[in-house]
Design an enzyme around this catalytic site. Structure first.
Site, PDB file in Angstrom:
ATOM      1  CB  CYS A  87      -0.978  -0.052   1.170  1.00 22.24           C
ATOM      2  SG  CYS A  87      -2.384   1.071   0.995  1.00 22.24           S
ATOM      3  CG  HIS A 195      -3.218  -3.785   3.336  1.00 23.61           C
ATOM      4  ND1 HIS A 195      -2.277  -3.091   4.078  1.00 23.61           N
ATOM      5  CD2 HIS A 195      -3.926  -2.846   2.649  1.00 23.61           C
ATOM      6  CE1 HIS A 195      -2.410  -1.794   3.858  1.00 23.61           C
ATOM      7  NE2 HIS A 195      -3.402  -1.618   2.987  1.00 23.61           N
ATOM      8  CD  GLU A 197      -0.393  -5.690   5.707  1.00 28.79           C
ATOM      9  OE1 GLU A 197      -0.861  -4.533   5.779  1.00 28.79           O
ATOM     10  OE2 GLU A 197      -0.081  -6.214   4.612  1.00 28.79           O
TER      11      GLU A 197
END
Length: 221
Positions: A87, A195, A197
């Site tokens: 990002c 994302h 994660e």
């Protein structure tokens, strides 16, 4: 894989990045503040997290790309070390010249936060080996400026070189060629807007992001 998560003023996904790194790569992963001039000794992966570094002043990632720590990050990448920018981290990588192109305003001109489907376009990179070719995965996005742009020659170079790693199955932001994530020519720097994660535990709705970290874990030192 020893991991350093870089923190800039305005980072807000740094804790998520650290959690994922500790869960899947390195239980000793640590934060590195942007004013540092060196990475921890033995760092193998630098993780540039999402957020709004420096409040997105000038352009997203523009000031962060000129932070003191970025000289060490560039040197790390040039030496073959791994760099993952997610990002805002992807935006920083383009501003720093570690990846080509730029990220501009979403086509709908507003912030988007939702799960999206990606197609694994190239599963032969060190960031994507854990996935199958053409596999469809679900990863969340959260950005206002994720619309990937590059000139025609650069896009052709990315496509012909197999450097588009992830592609949107249903383009949410207007990115050229549905591009969601790319690697540099050497293959050791990945930038992606979604994302991973945030998709490493079923509690979060998807575990599909684990593949990025599991791929890195298989890299032979």
């Amino acid at each position: 894989m020893k991991t350093a998560v870089i923190q800039f003023p305005g980072s807000n996904c740094d804790a998520d990045a650290l959690h994922a790194a500790r869960l899947l790569l390195d239980d000793g992963a640590q934060f590195v503040w942007h004013t540092e001039t060196a990475l921890p000794e033995g760092t193998e992966l630098v993780f540039l997290p999402g957020g709004f570094s420096y409040g997105d002043h000038l352009r997203s990632g523009a000031i962060a790309a000129r932070s003191p720590i970025m000289n060490a990050v560039k040197a790390h990448a040039e030496a073959g070390g791994y760099v993952l920018g997610v990002c805002n981290g992807f935006q920083v990588l383009t501003e720093a010249g570690l990846l080509p192109g730029a990220l501009s305003r979403n086509k709908e001109l507003h912030f988007m936060c939702k799960p999206v489907h990606l197609r694994v376009e190239n599963n032969a990179t060190d960031f994507s080996r854990a996935y199958g070719p053409g596999q469809i995965i679900e990863i969340p996005i959260a950005h206002g400026e994720g619309n990937y742009y590059a000139d025609a020659a650069t896009i052709a170079e990315l496509e012909e070189g197999g450097r588009v790693v992830f592609r949107y199955a249903d383009n949410p932001n207007g990115s050229l060629n549905d591009i969601a994530g790319i690697v540099n020519e050497r293959g050791n720097v990945l930038g992606m807007m979604p994302h991973p994660e945030r998709a490493v535990e079923l509690l979060l709705g998807s575990e599909d992001g684990k593949g990025v970290f599991e791929s890195l874990k298989t890299v032979k030192k």
